[in-house]
Design a protein around this motif. Structure first.
Motif, PDB file in Angstrom:
ATOM      1  N   GLN A 292       0.837  -1.190   0.000  1.00 55.18           N
ATOM      2  CA  GLN A 292       0.000   0.000   0.000  1.00 55.18           C
ATOM      3  C   GLN A 292       0.868   1.234   0.000  1.00 55.18           C
ATOM      4  OE1 GLN A 292      -2.808   0.051   3.135  1.00 55.18           O
ATOM      5  NE2 GLN A 292      -3.715   2.025   2.589  1.00 55.18           N
TER       6      GLN A 292
ATOM      7  N   PRO B 141       1.792   5.283   0.469  1.00 50.82           N
ATOM      8  CA  PRO B 141       1.573   6.220   1.588  1.00 50.82           C
ATOM      9  C   PRO B 141       0.321   7.058   1.338  1.00 50.82           C
ATOM     10  CG  PRO B 141       3.309   7.001   0.145  1.00 50.82           C
ATOM     11  CD  PRO B 141       2.963   5.644  -0.345  1.00 50.82           C
ATOM     12  N   GLN B 142      -0.334   7.458   2.439  1.00 50.07           N
ATOM     13  CA  GLN B 142      -1.538   8.258   2.326  1.00 50.07           C
ATOM     14  C   GLN B 142      -1.182   9.645   1.826  1.00 50.07           C
ATOM     15  OE1 GLN B 142      -3.779   8.407   5.878  1.00 50.07           O
ATOM     16  NE2 GLN B 142      -5.385   9.739   5.071  1.00 50.07           N
ATOM     17  N   GLY B 143      -1.985  10.110   0.902  1.00 49.42           N
ATOM     18  CA  GLY B 143      -1.721  11.433   0.356  1.00 49.42           C
ATOM     19  C   GLY B 143      -2.083  12.534   1.327  1.00 49.42           C
ATOM     20  N   LEU B 144      -1.592  13.721   1.063  1.00 55.33           N
ATOM     21  CA  LEU B 144      -1.874  14.869   1.907  1.00 55.33           C
ATOM     22  C   LEU B 144      -3.317  15.298   1.745  1.00 55.33           C
ATOM     23  CD1 LEU B 144       1.378  16.910   1.173  1.00 55.33           C
ATOM     24  CD2 LEU B 144       0.894  15.406   3.119  1.00 55.33           C
ATOM     25  N   LYS B 145      -3.899  15.830   2.814  1.00 50.83           N
ATOM     26  CA  LYS B 145      -5.274  16.295   2.778  1.00 50.83           C
ATOM     27  C   LYS B 145      -5.360  17.531   1.908  1.00 50.83           C
ATOM     28  CE  LYS B 145      -9.091  17.690   5.769  1.00 50.83           C
ATOM     29  NZ  LYS B 145      -9.534  17.925   7.172  1.00 50.83           N
TER      30      LYS B 145
END
Length: 215
Positions: free
Chosen positions: A100, A102-106
């Motif tokens: 998976q 990394p989570q993207g920036l808001k």
């Protein structure tokens, strides 16, 4: 010196003698020269049509001719029926799992959109249930002289509750005495208690119940 011929004598006129016997045939003479070709005769009328002759035997097959030019394409035929469904193929191999990311920036909040237009007025709803009280009158119940007892009015229907009631006597004069008149909440109806003296006459009573809708 050659002698000269004398003059011919006069031909006799005597009768002809009888024919002599036929002599023997002489030898065949030489063929004479071919005479001139005669004029062609007039053509005769056409004769009747003769009978049809027998069919002759088939002749030998001829040599194959040269290939002719390509013809124009024919009109497309109607679509054929759908073929039967083929067997289900075997399940493919499961792919490798990917790590998976990394989570993207808001993201930044977007600007507020403009206010929407006022909607159309909705249709009028159905009328609500009536809240008016309902009066139910019972049948005549006999009240003999010298007796006392409870007399009940009609039971309120489902969705209503008893809120009042009363009674009236059918005989004149009304000799029965009222002892109590009250709601019977357990039975959801009105109830009265009457006493008819022994010296009075027989009478009757009608008890009525007043019901209030609860919904």
């Amino acid at each position: 010196m050659r002698p000269t011929a004398g003059a011919q004598g006069v031909q006799g006129t005597g009768a002809a003698g009888p024919s002599g016997p036929q002599g023997a045939a002489g030898p065949t003479g030489t063929a004479g020269a071919q005479g001139v070709q005669g004029v062609q005769g007039v053509q005769g009328p056409q004769g009747d049509k003769g009978d049809r002759g027998d069919t002759g035997s088939a002749g030998a097959a001829g040599a194959a001719g040269a290939q002719g030019p390509k013809g124009d394409a024919g009109v497309q035929g109607p679509q054929g029926d759908a073929g039967a469904q083929g067997p289900q193929g075997s399940q493919g191999l499961k792919g490798d799992a990917r790590a998976q990311g990394p989570q993207g920036l808001k993201g930044d909040a977007g600007a507020q959109g403009p206010q929407g237009l006022k909607g159309d007025q909705g249709e009028r709803g159905p009328a609500g249930p009536t809240r008016d009280p309902i009066a139910l009158v019972g049948e005549v119940q006999a009240v003999a002289k010298g007796t006392s007892g409870n007399y009940n009015g009609p039971v309120c229907p489902a969705g209503t509750k008893v809120i009042g009631g009363g009674f009236y006597q059918t005989a004149t004069p009304s000799d029965a005495n009222l002892l109590t008149s009250h709601p019977n909440t357990d039975a959801n109806r009105w109830q009265v208690w009457l006493k008819n003296p022994a010296g009075a006459g027989d009478t009757g009573v009608r008890v009525y119940t007043i019901c209030q809708p609860t919904r």
